[in-house]
Design an enzyme around this catalytic site. Sequence first.
Site, PDB file in Angstrom:
ATOM      1  N   ASP A  18       0.884  -1.398  -0.055  1.00 49.53           N
ATOM      2  CA  ASP A  18       0.018   0.027  -0.040  1.00 49.53           C
ATOM      3  C   ASP A  18       0.907   1.400  -0.088  1.00 49.53           C
ATOM      4  OD1 ASP A  18      -1.937  -1.967   0.208  1.00 49.53           O
ATOM      5  OD2 ASP A  18      -2.599  -1.364   2.297  1.00 49.53           O
TER       6      ASP A  18
ATOM      7  N   GLU B 121      -4.723  -0.617  -1.168  1.00 54.42           N
ATOM      8  CA  GLU B 121      -6.166  -0.786  -0.543  1.00 54.42           C
ATOM      9  C   GLU B 121      -6.860   0.004  -1.443  1.00 54.42           C
ATOM     10  OE1 GLU B 121      -5.960   0.089   3.537  1.00 54.42           O
ATOM     11  OE2 GLU B 121      -8.175   0.158   3.545  1.00 54.42           O
TER      12      GLU B 121
ATOM     13  N   LYS C  30      -6.764  -4.743  -3.092  1.00 57.95           N
ATOM     14  CA  LYS C  30      -7.642  -5.273  -1.834  1.00 57.95           C
ATOM     15  C   LYS C  30      -8.507  -4.475  -1.046  1.00 57.95           C
ATOM     16  CE  LYS C  30      -3.474  -4.202   1.247  1.00 57.95           C
ATOM     17  NZ  LYS C  30      -4.096  -3.531   2.325  1.00 57.95           N
TER      18      LYS C  30
ATOM     19  N   LYS D 257      -7.621  -4.897   4.826  1.00 58.57           N
ATOM     20  CA  LYS D 257      -6.257  -4.328   5.459  1.00 58.57           C
ATOM     21  C   LYS D 257      -5.288  -5.321   5.213  1.00 58.57           C
ATOM     22  CE  LYS D 257      -8.116  -0.640   7.297  1.00 58.57           C
ATOM     23  NZ  LYS D 257      -8.079   0.559   6.421  1.00 58.57           N
TER      24      LYS D 257
ATOM     25  N   THR E 265       0.787   0.886   6.815  1.00 59.38           N
ATOM     26  CA  THR E 265       1.260   1.056   7.711  1.00 59.38           C
ATOM     27  C   THR E 265       1.842   0.175   8.625  1.00 59.38           C
ATOM     28  OG1 THR E 265      -0.562   1.696   9.220  1.00 59.38           O
ATOM     29  CG2 THR E 265      -0.035   3.358   8.064  1.00 59.38           C
TER      30      THR E 265
ATOM     31  N   CYS F  72      -1.910  -2.395   7.850  1.00 54.75           N
ATOM     32  CA  CYS F  72      -2.050  -3.346   6.586  1.00 54.75           C
ATOM     33  C   CYS F  72      -0.690  -4.305   6.783  1.00 54.75           C
ATOM     34  CB  CYS F  72      -2.031  -2.675   5.397  1.00 54.75           C
ATOM     35  SG  CYS F  72      -3.427  -1.871   5.164  1.00 54.75           S
TER      36      CYS F  72
HETATM   37  N1  TIU Z   1      -2.596   0.263   4.342  1.00 51.22           N
HETATM   38  C1  TIU Z   1      -3.124   0.840   5.720  1.00 51.22           C
HETATM   39  O1  TIU Z   1      -2.249   0.332   6.543  1.00 51.22           O
HETATM   40  N2  TIU Z   1      -4.312   1.218   5.508  1.00 51.22           N
HETATM   41  C2  TIU Z   1      -4.662   1.932   6.644  1.00 51.22           C
HETATM   42  O2  TIU Z   1      -5.968   2.488   6.657  1.00 51.22           O
HETATM   43  N3  TIU Z   1      -3.697   2.380   7.542  1.00 51.22           N
HETATM   44  C3  TIU Z   1      -3.797   3.121   8.723  1.00 51.22           C
HETATM   45  O3  TIU Z   1      -2.820   3.360   9.466  1.00 51.22           O
HETATM   46  N4  TIU Z   1      -4.819   3.757   8.804  1.00 51.22           N
END
Ligand code: TIU
Length: 236
Positions: free
Chosen positions: A32, A80, A137, A140, A166, A170
């Site tokens: 992501d 995502e 996807k 998460k 993050t 995810c």
């Molecule tokens: N890709 C991912 O981690 N999606 C999130 O929403 N992360 C957050 O930390 N919000």
Amino acid sequence: MTNSKGPSIGKVAAEPEPIALDWTATALLIIDMQRDFMEPGGFGETLGNDVSQLARAVKPIASVLSAARETGMLVVHTREGHLPDLSDAPPAKVERGAPSLRIGDPGPMGRILIRGEAGHDIIPELYPLDSEIVIDKPGKGAFYATELGDILEKYGIENLLVCGVTTEVCVNTTVREANDRGYRCVVLADGCASYFPEFHEMGLKMIKAQGGIFGWVTNSAAVLEALGPEVAANRP
Ligand code: TIU
């Protein structure tokens, strides 16, 4: 790697212990690295986050991505996001919290977290090659409601070098999904980032605790080192 340049097994310095990886059964999984999380005006910022916290992961990922491309390692990028009609976006996700813009609302980079919009795309520094796999996807985790498991099986992948954002959302969700499916997950500490530095630290600790309950934690330099001196010498 298994080619004329070197051996197929590399020993990667990691915690809780080093791990020997057969590179031919290893994929680089980049989670992501999208404008929606990395840049102002996207999903991450609408949630109230300081998106500048994530920039530190870009260079380490770029160095490992470059090495993976050089050695022919399978590279998989994930994104995502949701279909334009939101049919794959659970109301529980769309309605949650009090973001400044909700999923599907128009923002400066197009509709928030919607496939095909500018904000949904991967940042230019890590943009996928046409030959690389991109997994879209809705959740998460990268295995939920995607073709990722089938693709990894098709390529004979047993080990995943995992990075992206993050760390605690995810990346952690995907590592847990992968661990339950039998993959050895080796997470790049400097190739992950969180809006919350303390969650980044704890997210990594949770993976490597208890003898590596979900996987191993390493860093980009250790992976480059394990891939061999020729790759390490060419690092960007
Ligand atoms: N890709 C991912 O981690 N999606 C999130 O929403 N992360 C957050 O930390 N919000």
